[in-house]
Motif scaffolding. Structure first.
Motif, PDB file in Angstrom:
ATOM      1  N   PHE A  94       7.771  41.219   5.955  1.00 56.68           N
ATOM      2  CA  PHE A  94       6.592  42.205   6.770  1.00 56.68           C
ATOM      3  C   PHE A  94       6.123  41.393   7.808  1.00 56.68           C
ATOM      4  N   CYS A  95       6.000  41.993   8.953  1.00 51.28           N
ATOM      5  CA  CYS A  95       5.133  41.651   9.812  1.00 51.28           C
ATOM      6  C   CYS A  95       3.657  42.569   9.851  1.00 51.28           C
ATOM      7  N   ALA A  96       2.741  41.802  10.249  1.00 49.49           N
ATOM      8  CA  ALA A  96       1.178  42.149  10.357  1.00 49.49           C
ATOM      9  C   ALA A  96       0.446  41.924  11.571  1.00 49.49           C
ATOM     10  N   ALA A  97      -0.347  42.711  11.622  1.00 50.94           N
ATOM     11  CA  ALA A  97      -1.381  42.136  12.918  1.00 50.94           C
ATOM     12  C   ALA A  97      -2.822  42.415  12.451  1.00 50.94           C
ATOM     13  N   ARG A  98      -3.823  41.936  13.183  1.00 48.98           N
ATOM     14  CA  ARG A  98      -5.054  41.732  12.832  1.00 48.98           C
ATOM     15  C   ARG A  98      -5.751  41.654  14.326  1.00 48.98           C
ATOM     16  N   GLN A  99      -6.916  42.448  14.344  1.00 49.06           N
ATOM     17  CA  GLN A  99      -7.432  42.553  15.808  1.00 49.06           C
ATOM     18  C   GLN A  99      -8.726  41.359  15.866  1.00 49.06           C
ATOM     19  N   ASN A 100      -9.309  41.435  14.946  1.00 51.18           N
ATOM     20  CA  ASN A 100     -10.489  40.625  15.174  1.00 51.18           C
ATOM     21  C   ASN A 100     -10.353  38.848  14.657  1.00 51.18           C
ATOM     22  N   ARG A 101     -11.311  38.177  15.145  1.00 47.26           N
ATOM     23  CA  ARG A 101     -10.924  36.750  14.802  1.00 47.26           C
ATOM     24  C   ARG A 101     -11.262  36.298  13.454  1.00 47.26           C
ATOM     25  N   VAL A 102     -10.471  35.473  12.631  1.00 47.83           N
ATOM     26  CA  VAL A 102     -11.067  34.871  11.471  1.00 47.83           C
ATOM     27  C   VAL A 102     -10.674  33.564  11.446  1.00 47.83           C
ATOM     28  N   ALA A 103     -11.269  32.751  10.425  1.00 52.96           N
ATOM     29  CA  ALA A 103     -11.062  31.330  10.449  1.00 52.96           C
ATOM     30  C   ALA A 103      -9.441  31.097   9.843  1.00 52.96           C
ATOM     31  N   GLN A 104      -9.090  30.167  10.496  1.00 49.08           N
ATOM     32  CA  GLN A 104      -7.678  30.004  10.353  1.00 49.08           C
ATOM     33  C   GLN A 104      -7.079  29.908   8.792  1.00 49.08           C
ATOM     34  N   SER A 105      -8.098  29.532   7.860  1.00 45.02           N
ATOM     35  CA  SER A 105      -7.326  29.759   6.422  1.00 45.02           C
ATOM     36  C   SER A 105      -7.308  31.092   6.119  1.00 45.02           C
ATOM     37  N   ALA A 106      -8.113  31.959   6.747  1.00 47.72           N
ATOM     38  CA  ALA A 106      -8.157  33.506   6.288  1.00 47.72           C
ATOM     39  C   ALA A 106      -6.905  34.112   6.876  1.00 47.72           C
ATOM     40  N   ARG A 107      -6.218  33.453   7.787  1.00 40.56           N
ATOM     41  CA  ARG A 107      -5.011  34.112   8.281  1.00 40.56           C
ATOM     42  C   ARG A 107      -3.807  34.236   7.290  1.00 40.56           C
ATOM     43  N   ALA A 108      -4.261  33.409   6.188  1.00 40.79           N
ATOM     44  CA  ALA A 108      -2.805  33.490   5.104  1.00 40.79           C
ATOM     45  C   ALA A 108      -3.228  34.547   4.272  1.00 40.79           C
ATOM     46  N   ASN A 109      -4.176  35.201   4.299  1.00 38.67           N
ATOM     47  CA  ASN A 109      -4.834  36.196   3.293  1.00 38.67           C
ATOM     48  C   ASN A 109      -4.477  37.775   3.782  1.00 38.67           C
ATOM     49  N   HIS A 110      -3.399  38.368   3.046  1.00 36.38           N
ATOM     50  CA  HIS A 110      -2.772  39.666   3.580  1.00 36.38           C
ATOM     51  C   HIS A 110      -3.778  40.636   3.760  1.00 36.38           C
ATOM     52  N   ARG A 111      -4.981  40.588   3.146  1.00 33.56           N
ATOM     53  CA  ARG A 111      -6.020  41.704   2.851  1.00 33.56           C
ATOM     54  C   ARG A 111      -6.688  41.844   4.359  1.00 33.56           C
ATOM     55  N   VAL A 112      -6.671  40.796   5.107  1.00 39.37           N
ATOM     56  CA  VAL A 112      -7.390  40.773   6.409  1.00 39.37           C
ATOM     57  C   VAL A 112      -6.619  41.242   7.459  1.00 39.37           C
ATOM     58  N   TYR A 113      -5.251  41.844   7.292  1.00 40.83           N
ATOM     59  CA  TYR A 113      -4.338  42.437   8.416  1.00 40.83           C
ATOM     60  C   TYR A 113      -4.575  43.797   8.276  1.00 40.83           C
TER      61      TYR A 113
END
Length: 126
Positions: A94-113
């Motif tokens: 799956f591809c996913a996108a997120r608008q707001n900035r987050v810490a790099q470690s959070a980029r691995a959390n599917h819930r932030v997308y």
């Protein structure tokens, strides 16, 4: 924003595939674009992410050195080049996108997308 993933298929172990994620709408407003995968009976797993404005890739340890995430801003497309594929890479991607900035470690959390494509199946035979 709508995302459409493609490029999956059946490949032998050691082979390669390139997945594409075509975005429509205000994709340039997204800060992060990512690939996740989900194998049958397992939870969704982070694969890789990048930023839209600059090339800042981030990979899961399991794919480092084998997968490369890239984006073509002019084509509104994010790619996942996969080489040296293994049977354990078999999953729906799956591809996913997120608008707001987050810490790099959070980029691995599917819930932030907040935006997701429909998924494309990758099957790696041994």
């Amino acid at each position: 924003v709508q995302l459409q993933a493609s490029g999956g298929g059946l490949v032998q172990a050691g082979g390669s595939l390139r997945l594409s994620c075509l975005g429509s709408g205000r994709l340039f407003n997204m800060n992060y674009l990512a690939w996740f995968r989900q194998a049958s009976g397992k939870e969704r797993e982070f694969v890789a992410s990048t930023t839209w404005s600059s090339n800042s890739p981030y990979y899961a340890d399991s794919v480092k050195g084998r997968f490369t995430i890239s984006r073509d801003n002019a084509k509104n497309t994010v790619y996942l080049q996969m080489i040296d594929l293994k049977p354990e890479d078999t999953a729906i991607y799956f591809c996913a996108a997120r608008q707001n900035r987050v810490a790099q470690s959070a980029r691995a959390n599917h819930r932030v997308y907040g935006w997701w494509g429909q998924g494309t199946l990758v099957t790696v035979s041994s």
